[in-house]
Design a protein around this motif. Structure first.
Motif, PDB file in Angstrom:
ATOM      1  N   SER A  57       6.021 -12.463  24.731  1.00 22.77           N
ATOM      2  CA  SER A  57       5.543 -11.073  24.793  1.00 22.77           C
ATOM      3  C   SER A  57       4.028 -11.030  24.965  1.00 22.77           C
ATOM      4  O   SER A  57       3.318 -10.290  24.278  1.00 22.77           O
ATOM      5  CB  SER A  57       5.956 -10.281  23.547  1.00 22.77           C
ATOM      6  N   PHE A  61       2.571  -8.911  22.030  1.00 25.91           N
ATOM      7  CA  PHE A  61       2.108  -7.526  22.099  1.00 25.91           C
ATOM      8  C   PHE A  61       2.868  -6.656  23.092  1.00 25.91           C
ATOM      9  O   PHE A  61       2.877  -5.448  22.935  1.00 25.91           O
ATOM     10  CB  PHE A  61       0.599  -7.441  22.369  1.00 25.91           C
ATOM     11  N   THR A  62       3.532  -7.221  24.094  1.00 25.80           N
ATOM     12  CA  THR A  62       4.232  -6.367  25.059  1.00 25.80           C
ATOM     13  C   THR A  62       5.593  -5.952  24.493  1.00 25.80           C
ATOM     14  O   THR A  62       6.646  -6.257  25.050  1.00 25.80           O
ATOM     15  CB  THR A  62       4.413  -7.079  26.419  1.00 25.80           C
ATOM     16  N   ASN A  63       5.564  -5.235  23.389  1.00 23.80           N
ATOM     17  CA  ASN A  63       6.808  -4.823  22.736  1.00 23.80           C
ATOM     18  C   ASN A  63       7.655  -3.947  23.640  1.00 23.80           C
ATOM     19  O   ASN A  63       8.878  -3.938  23.538  1.00 23.80           O
ATOM     20  CB  ASN A  63       6.495  -4.084  21.435  1.00 23.80           C
ATOM     21  N   GLY A 117      -8.957  -3.963  18.311  1.00 21.04           N
ATOM     22  CA  GLY A 117      -7.911  -4.963  18.206  1.00 21.04           C
ATOM     23  C   GLY A 117      -7.639  -5.319  16.770  1.00 21.04           C
ATOM     24  O   GLY A 117      -8.177  -4.702  15.829  1.00 21.04           O
ATOM     25  N   VAL A 253      -0.385  -6.534  12.415  1.00 24.78           N
ATOM     26  CA  VAL A 253      -0.834  -6.650  13.800  1.00 24.78           C
ATOM     27  C   VAL A 253       0.269  -7.216  14.682  1.00 24.78           C
ATOM     28  O   VAL A 253       0.517  -6.725  15.783  1.00 24.78           O
ATOM     29  CB  VAL A 253      -2.113  -7.506  13.872  1.00 24.78           C
ATOM     30  N   MET A 254       0.944  -8.261  14.198  1.00 21.82           N
ATOM     31  CA  MET A 254       1.994  -8.888  14.988  1.00 21.82           C
ATOM     32  C   MET A 254       3.373  -8.313  14.681  1.00 21.82           C
ATOM     33  O   MET A 254       4.208  -8.162  15.569  1.00 21.82           O
ATOM     34  CB  MET A 254       1.984 -10.402  14.754  1.00 21.82           C
ATOM     35  N   ARG A 259       8.737  -4.760  16.263  1.00 25.40           N
ATOM     36  CA  ARG A 259       8.974  -6.194  16.408  1.00 25.40           C
ATOM     37  C   ARG A 259      10.071  -6.691  15.467  1.00 25.40           C
ATOM     38  O   ARG A 259      10.850  -7.577  15.834  1.00 25.40           O
ATOM     39  CB  ARG A 259       7.648  -6.936  16.144  1.00 25.40           C
ATOM     40  N   LYS A 280      -1.800  -4.728  18.869  1.00 28.01           N
ATOM     41  CA  LYS A 280      -0.743  -5.260  19.733  1.00 28.01           C
ATOM     42  C   LYS A 280       0.299  -4.229  20.156  1.00 28.01           C
ATOM     43  O   LYS A 280       0.121  -3.482  21.097  1.00 28.01           O
ATOM     44  CB  LYS A 280      -0.096  -6.469  19.051  1.00 28.01           C
ATOM     45  N   GLY A 281       1.431  -4.151  19.419  1.00 27.05           N
ATOM     46  CA  GLY A 281       2.545  -3.309  19.835  1.00 27.05           C
ATOM     47  C   GLY A 281       2.281  -1.828  19.812  1.00 27.05           C
ATOM     48  O   GLY A 281       3.086  -1.056  20.334  1.00 27.05           O
ATOM     49  N   SER A 284       1.485  -1.774  23.324  1.00 23.14           N
ATOM     50  CA  SER A 284       1.920  -2.946  24.091  1.00 23.14           C
ATOM     51  C   SER A 284       0.769  -3.663  24.790  1.00 23.14           C
ATOM     52  O   SER A 284       0.979  -4.343  25.792  1.00 23.14           O
ATOM     53  CB  SER A 284       3.009  -2.574  25.107  1.00 23.14           C
ATOM     54  N   GLY A 285      -0.436  -3.494  24.271  1.00 17.82           N
ATOM     55  CA  GLY A 285      -1.573  -4.208  24.823  1.00 17.82           C
ATOM     56  C   GLY A 285      -2.021  -3.732  26.189  1.00 17.82           C
ATOM     57  O   GLY A 285      -2.839  -4.391  26.840  1.00 17.82           O
TER      58      GLY A 285
END
Length: 451
Positions: A57, A61-63, A117, A253-254, A259, A280-281, A284-285
Motif C-alpha cells: 500500500s 497509506f493507499t488504503n 505527516g 499513523v499506520m 487498515r 497515511k490513510g 491515502s497519501g
C-alpha cells in the motif's frame, strides 16, 4: 488502465533519479529504485509494462488504492477553487476534514491539529503532553516506529533510531507485549499481558512518575511486525496513565482509517487515549497530511494559553479536500467493512494455511488488511531467518525472498524477519488470492534457508 511499454522513458526517469534524488534510509550507491510508470487500484507498473500487486500500500497509506477517481476529482476541484491558503484562516476543506475525522475518533478527541505527516504529528503530540503536564520524560516501546524527525526518531524503538539518538531527548524505552518473542518468559497471552503491564509500571516507578509526561504506543505496532496486543493490555496502560497523571498517546499513523477493519485500531479495544496521531490513510497519501486528535482536557490547556507550535502548510486545502473525498468514499463504498470481511474470511485463513506448509513461517498475526508473517530458520527454536538488523550478505535470505515475490508480480513489504501483507483496503478477493499465490511461491525460497 492498461500499462504501456516505453523503456526509453523509463531509462530517462531512472537516470535522472540516480543523478539527483537522495533517497531516505539508503546507502545511495547501493540501491536500484524501480522506475514506476503508473498505478491504479491495487496495482502499479513499470515502463516495461510489468504489473505488480502492491502488498505494501505504498508505505501503508493507499488504503483506498491508487488513483481513486473521487479523490483525484476532489483535488482537481479544490485546486481550481482555492489551491492553498494560510493555516490561520477558516477554510471549508480544512473545517470539513476536521469534522469528518472528529466524527470517527473515539471518545472526546474532537479537536484536530493538522500536520504534514505522521512524524510531525508525533512531534506535536509529545510537545502537547509535556506542556500539559509540565513533565519532561516520554516512555515508548522498543519494538516501535514513530517517524524520522528528531523527536519522533528518538521515540522510535527500532534500530533506525541509533544513528540519531543522542541520549538527550528525554525518552525511556520499555518492552511491550509480544508473546512469540516474549521478554517476560510468558507462556500465555494472559501472562504476557500481566507481566508487560507490571514491567511498565515498574519502569515508571523507577523513572519517577512525576517526571513522565506521556506514554506513546502504536495501537498495533506496524513496521516492527504488526504485533496485535493481548486482550486487556491497552486498557491496562490507560489505567496506569490515569493513576499517575500521564498522557496516553496512541499512534494510529499506520493502523488508522480502515487498515484494521475499523476506523481506528483503538476501536478494537474500547480504549480512548488523550492524544491520537494519524496520517497515511486519512487521504491515502494523495497529498501529504497528518495530525493530532486532541481530548477536551488537553485542548482546554490551550484555550487561553497559546500553543507554541505550527506549520506553514497545516491543514493544506488540497490535502484536506483529498481527506474529505477519501473519508466520504470509504463510508459510501464500505471500504472499512471490506477490509474486515476479507481479513477474516480470506487473508487470515490463507496465511495460516501457508504457515502449515512452509517451515520458514514461524507465526501469522494480524487483523483486517494488516498482517505479518514472522520468518524463521527453525520453528522449534524460533531462530530468526536473518540476524536482527541484518544487512548485506547476512540479509541474503530475506533479499532472495523479496526478489522471488517481485518475480511473481507481487511487491512485498519486508522488514528484518517479517513480511507484511498490507494491500489497499479496497482490494478484491480475486486480487488477494493472486497475491497469496505469489506469496506462496516466494516462501518456497525462504524455506531453502530453514533447518
Amino acid at each position: 488502465m492498461t500499462p504501456q511499454t516505453d523503456p526509453q522513458a523509463g531509462a530517462a526517469v531512472k537516470a535522472a533519479d540516480r543523478a539527483h534524488v537522495f533517497h531516505s534510509w539508503s546507502a545511495q550507491e547501493l540501491i536500484d529504485p524501480l522506475a514506476v510508470a503508473g498505478a491504479e487500484g491495487s496495482y502499479f507498473w513499470d515502463y516495461d509494462g510489468k504489473r505488480y500487486l502492491d502488498f505494501t500500500s505504498g508505505l501503508v497509506f493507499t488504503n483506498i488504492g491508487y488513483q481513486h477517481p473521487k479523490v483525484v476529482a476532489a483535488i482537481q476541484e479544490q485546486a481550481a477553487k482555492l489551491a492553498t491558503f494560510a493555516p490561520a484562516f477558516a477554510v471549508e476543506a480544512r473545517s470539513e476534514a476536521a469534522r469528518l475525522i472528529a466524527e470517527r475518533t473515539p471518545g472526546d478527541l474532537d479537536k484536530i491539529f493538522f500536520t504534514n505527516g505522521g512524524a510531525d504529528a508525533v512531534e506535536h503530540a509529545v510537545r502537547m503532553a509535556r506542556l500539559h503536564t509540565g513533565r519532561p520524560k516520554v516512555l515508548s516501546a522498543y519494538r516501535s516506529y514513530h517517524g524520522g524527525t528528531q523527536q519522533a526518531i528518538n521515540v522510535t524503538g527500532d534500530p533506525r533510531r541509533w544513528a540519531s539518538d543522542s541520549g538527550t531527548a528525554g525518552v525511556v524505552h520499555f518492552w511491550a507485549p509480544f508473546l512469540y518473542r516474549s521478554r517476560f518468559y510468558a507462556g500465555t497471552e494472559e501472562q504476557e499481558c500481566a507481566r508487560a503491564l507490571e514491567h511498565l509500571e515498574t519502569t515508571i516507578a523507577f523513572e519517577g512518575p512525576s517526571t513522565v509526561a506521556a506514554i506513546v504506543l502504536e495501537t498495533i505496532p506496524g513496521t516492527a511486525g504488526i504485533m496485535v496486543p493481548p486482550a486487556g493490555y491497552l486498557a491496562g496502560v490507560r489505567e496506569i496513565c490515569d493513576k499517575y497523571g500521564i498522557v496516553f498517546v496512541l499512534d494510529e499513523v499506520m493502523a488508522g482509517f480502515g487498515r484494521t477493519g475499523t476506523w481506528f485500531a483503538a476501536d478494537l479495544y474500547g480504549v480512548v487515549p488523550d492524544l491520537m496521531t494519524f496520517a497515511k490513510g486519512v487521504n491515502s497519501g494523495y497529498v501529504p497530511l497528518g495530525g493530532v486528535a486532541i481530548s477536551a482536557e488537553i485542548a482546554q490547556t490551550f484555550a487561553r494559553r497559546p500553543y507554541p507550535g505550527g506549520l506553514t502548510y497545516s491543514g493544506h486545502p488540497l490535502a484536506c479536500a483529498a481527506a474529505v473525498a477519501t473519508l466520504t468514499a470509504m463510508a459510501e463504498e464500505g471500504v472499512v467493512e471490506n477490509a474486515a470481511q476479507l481479513g477474516e474470511t480470506v487473508v487470515g485463513p490463507a496465511l495460516r494455511e501457508l504457515a502449515e506448509r512452509h517451515p520458514s513461517v514461524g507465526e501469522v498475526r494480524g487483523v483486517g488488511m494488516f498482517w505479518a508473517l514472522e520468518l524463521v530458520r527453525d520453528r522449534e527454536t524460533r531462530e530468526p531467518l536473518v540476524p536482527y538488523n541484518a544487512t548485506g550478505e547476512a540479509n541474503a535470505p530475506m533479499a532472495a525472498f523479496a526478489a522471488a515475490a517481485k518475480a511473481h508480480g507481487l511487491w512485498p513489504f519486508v522488514n528484518m524477519n517479517r513480511t507484511h501483507v498490507v494491500p489497499p483496503c479496497t482490494v478484491t478477493e480475486a486480487e488477494l488470492k493472486d497475491g497469496l499465490a505469489a506469496l506462496d511461491a516466494a516462501l518456497s525460497v525462504a524455506d531453502e534457508h530453514t533447518v
